[in-house]
Design a protein around this motif. Sequence first.
Motif, PDB file in Angstrom:
ATOM      1  N   CYS B 145       0.823  -1.222   0.000  1.00 23.91           N
ATOM      2  CA  CYS B 145       0.000   0.000   0.000  1.00 23.91           C
ATOM      3  C   CYS B 145       0.845   1.256   0.000  1.00 23.91           C
ATOM      4  O   CYS B 145       0.361   2.316  -0.366  1.00 23.91           O
ATOM      5  CB  CYS B 145      -0.865   0.069   1.250  1.00 23.91           C
ATOM      6  SG  CYS B 145      -1.490  -1.480   1.753  1.00 23.91           S
ATOM      7  N   ILE B 146       2.085   1.161   0.492  1.00 15.69           N
ATOM      8  CA  ILE B 146       2.897   2.373   0.591  1.00 15.69           C
ATOM      9  C   ILE B 146       4.200   2.187  -0.175  1.00 15.69           C
ATOM     10  O   ILE B 146       4.704   1.076  -0.316  1.00 15.69           O
ATOM     11  CB  ILE B 146       3.200   2.730   2.071  1.00 15.69           C
ATOM     12  CG1 ILE B 146       3.589   1.473   2.854  1.00 15.69           C
ATOM     13  CG2 ILE B 146       2.016   3.431   2.715  1.00 15.69           C
ATOM     14  CD1 ILE B 146       4.038   1.732   4.265  1.00 15.69           C
ATOM     15  N   GLU B 147       4.726   3.302  -0.655  1.00 15.13           N
ATOM     16  CA  GLU B 147       5.976   3.274  -1.414  1.00 15.13           C
ATOM     17  C   GLU B 147       6.629   4.642  -1.260  1.00 15.13           C
ATOM     18  O   GLU B 147       6.008   5.585  -0.789  1.00 15.13           O
ATOM     19  CB  GLU B 147       5.644   3.019  -2.890  1.00 15.13           C
ATOM     20  CG  GLU B 147       6.561   2.176  -3.751  1.00 15.13           C
ATOM     21  CD  GLU B 147       7.857   1.631  -3.191  1.00 15.13           C
ATOM     22  OE1 GLU B 147       8.641   2.399  -2.611  1.00 15.13           O
ATOM     23  OE2 GLU B 147       8.124   0.444  -3.404  1.00 15.13           O
ATOM     24  N   PHE B 148       7.898   4.728  -1.647  1.00 16.28           N
ATOM     25  CA  PHE B 148       8.542   6.024  -1.699  1.00 16.28           C
ATOM     26  C   PHE B 148       7.945   6.806  -2.865  1.00 16.28           C
ATOM     27  O   PHE B 148       7.742   6.257  -3.949  1.00 16.28           O
ATOM     28  CB  PHE B 148      10.050   5.869  -1.920  1.00 16.28           C
ATOM     29  CG  PHE B 148      10.774   5.438  -0.676  1.00 16.28           C
ATOM     30  CD1 PHE B 148      10.808   6.264   0.439  1.00 16.28           C
ATOM     31  CD2 PHE B 148      11.430   4.224  -0.618  1.00 16.28           C
ATOM     32  CE1 PHE B 148      11.476   5.885   1.586  1.00 16.28           C
ATOM     33  CE2 PHE B 148      12.104   3.831   0.529  1.00 16.28           C
ATOM     34  CZ  PHE B 148      12.121   4.663   1.629  1.00 16.28           C
ATOM     35  N   VAL B 149       7.688   8.093  -2.622  1.00 14.16           N
ATOM     36  CA  VAL B 149       7.206   8.947  -3.708  1.00 14.16           C
ATOM     37  C   VAL B 149       8.072  10.197  -3.766  1.00 14.16           C
ATOM     38  O   VAL B 149       8.706  10.572  -2.781  1.00 14.16           O
ATOM     39  CB  VAL B 149       5.719   9.338  -3.522  1.00 14.16           C
ATOM     40  CG1 VAL B 149       4.827   8.136  -3.667  1.00 14.16           C
ATOM     41  CG2 VAL B 149       5.490  10.009  -2.184  1.00 14.16           C
ATOM     42  N   TRP B 150       8.114  10.819  -4.868  1.00 12.61           N
ATOM     43  CA  TRP B 150       8.933  11.998  -5.142  1.00 12.61           C
ATOM     44  C   TRP B 150      10.425  11.683  -5.052  1.00 12.61           C
ATOM     45  O   TRP B 150      10.816  10.540  -4.827  1.00 12.61           O
ATOM     46  CB  TRP B 150       8.577  13.191  -4.247  1.00 12.61           C
ATOM     47  CG  TRP B 150       7.118  13.532  -4.303  1.00 12.61           C
ATOM     48  CD1 TRP B 150       6.207  13.398  -3.296  1.00 12.61           C
ATOM     49  CD2 TRP B 150       6.377  14.003  -5.436  1.00 12.61           C
ATOM     50  NE1 TRP B 150       4.953  13.765  -3.711  1.00 12.61           N
ATOM     51  CE2 TRP B 150       5.032  14.150  -5.018  1.00 12.61           C
ATOM     52  CE3 TRP B 150       6.721  14.328  -6.747  1.00 12.61           C
ATOM     53  CZ2 TRP B 150       4.029  14.603  -5.875  1.00 12.61           C
ATOM     54  CZ3 TRP B 150       5.712  14.780  -7.589  1.00 12.61           C
ATOM     55  CH2 TRP B 150       4.393  14.914  -7.151  1.00 12.61           C
ATOM     56  N   ARG B 151      11.244  12.719  -5.245  1.00 19.05           N
ATOM     57  CA  ARG B 151      12.694  12.539  -5.269  1.00 19.05           C
ATOM     58  C   ARG B 151      13.357  13.580  -4.375  1.00 19.05           C
ATOM     59  O   ARG B 151      12.750  14.597  -4.038  1.00 19.05           O
ATOM     60  CB  ARG B 151      13.232  12.736  -6.696  1.00 19.05           C
ATOM     61  CG  ARG B 151      12.788  11.692  -7.682  1.00 19.05           C
ATOM     62  CD  ARG B 151      13.572  10.397  -7.501  1.00 19.05           C
ATOM     63  NE  ARG B 151      13.191   9.410  -8.497  1.00 19.05           N
ATOM     64  CZ  ARG B 151      12.146   8.608  -8.356  1.00 19.05           C
ATOM     65  NH1 ARG B 151      11.380   8.687  -7.292  1.00 19.05           N
ATOM     66  NH2 ARG B 151      11.871   7.735  -9.290  1.00 19.05           N
ATOM     67  N   GLY B 152      14.620  13.313  -4.061  1.00 16.41           N
ATOM     68  CA  GLY B 152      15.422  14.286  -3.333  1.00 16.41           C
ATOM     69  C   GLY B 152      14.811  14.678  -1.998  1.00 16.41           C
ATOM     70  O   GLY B 152      14.315  13.836  -1.262  1.00 16.41           O
TER      71      GLY B 152
END
Lengths: 162, 255
Positions: B145-152
């Motif tokens: 259900c969850i993941e890393f999003v966006w960068r930096g």
Amino acid sequence: MEKTENLLLITPERCIGCGTCELACSIGHVGEFKPTVANISVLRFEAGVNVPMACLQCDKPACVAACQTGALEKDPKTGLVGINGAKCIGCRMCMMACPFGNITYNAAAKQPLKCDQCGGSPMCAEFCPANAIEYLPADTATVQRKKAFAAKLASGISEVNV
Amino acid sequence: MVEVTIDGQKIEVEKGTTALEAARSLGIEIPTLCYHEGLPPDGNCRLCQVEVTDARGRTNLVISCMYPIKGPVEIRTDTERVRDARAFVVKLLLARSPHSPVLQHLAEEYGVEPLDARFVPEDETDLCIRCGRCVRACATLGNNCIEFVWRGWEKEVNTPFKEPSNSCIGCGACAQVCPTGAIRVTEDETTRTIWDRTFDLVACERCGVRFATPEQLKVVSPEFKPVDGRVLCPRCRKLEEARAVASGLGAQEEN
């Protein structure tokens, strides 16, 4: 079940409902007298019928099937269902899966709790004053009595499919 | 089997054992944040660095949770270089989450000066160190259900499109494994809220205690479900089991 050297044998007919096993279990595991965190509990019914309940170390454990990280495993040598607390991620699916409610979760310690037979010398059996809980060699006689206990269970809760 | 030396102690380990596992089996403490024994290692926090000297005499800093031992190496877990490297990691993590008690404690241990007050926003409440334990826990459970999003700098853990996830079962494992306590699960008597999704908790049919989300119960393998479909909390399951034995012993039904 036959694989264990010793078996934790509960004979509810003998239980006097004193709760010593709960105290012995909690002092052995967490170092304090606290029946709420004990892995064995005595359920008291009317007419002096008391039933001590602890993990049955199922042959086909629902908790192990539910555990995705391998924190719960059935030891093929001893037959015990053991916990590796470091592997537990706290999803509590073992609790949801156990048909007997014999596994609990300590949210403060982030650890599941269940009977581990104290690694071979169960405190409950040692301190039970009425010999309702015994730790006996898994010879035929003991296994027969264990099976009789299981049959008693099965007759009462035939609705639970185990 | 390979013989390795860790802080002067010799130990034989299976090929492929990680340096961290080998050190811990000797009782040597290596600090970790993102490592969890029940989850695949990911090497995100960089805190478990150790120095490894290989057979050719080359010395490197490695991430011990991701370093599989393949040959006879020498591992040192407490050299100045190691402490410096860990201190640097702590410093960076502390800059991200200055109010995290876990990081403050580590900073004290590694002699990292607290960040200059000018650089600590008072309203900074983010405790997440982007270690991905929660992501791996959720993936291990098969829910994803969850993941890393966006960068930096904007990188964070979240649900797809920051919307309440449909596949979340509300088990709370992500919050349980979070090393800094960044994930909040709130629960009142009838609901549990996590990742902006509110679950109505299922009540035990016997005692009425609300103990789990319907999604959690759905995941339980059908072969272990009660045939009559009764939903009981763990306490009442135990009680029912005991009652079955008790009725076999002649006790009357009570309440």
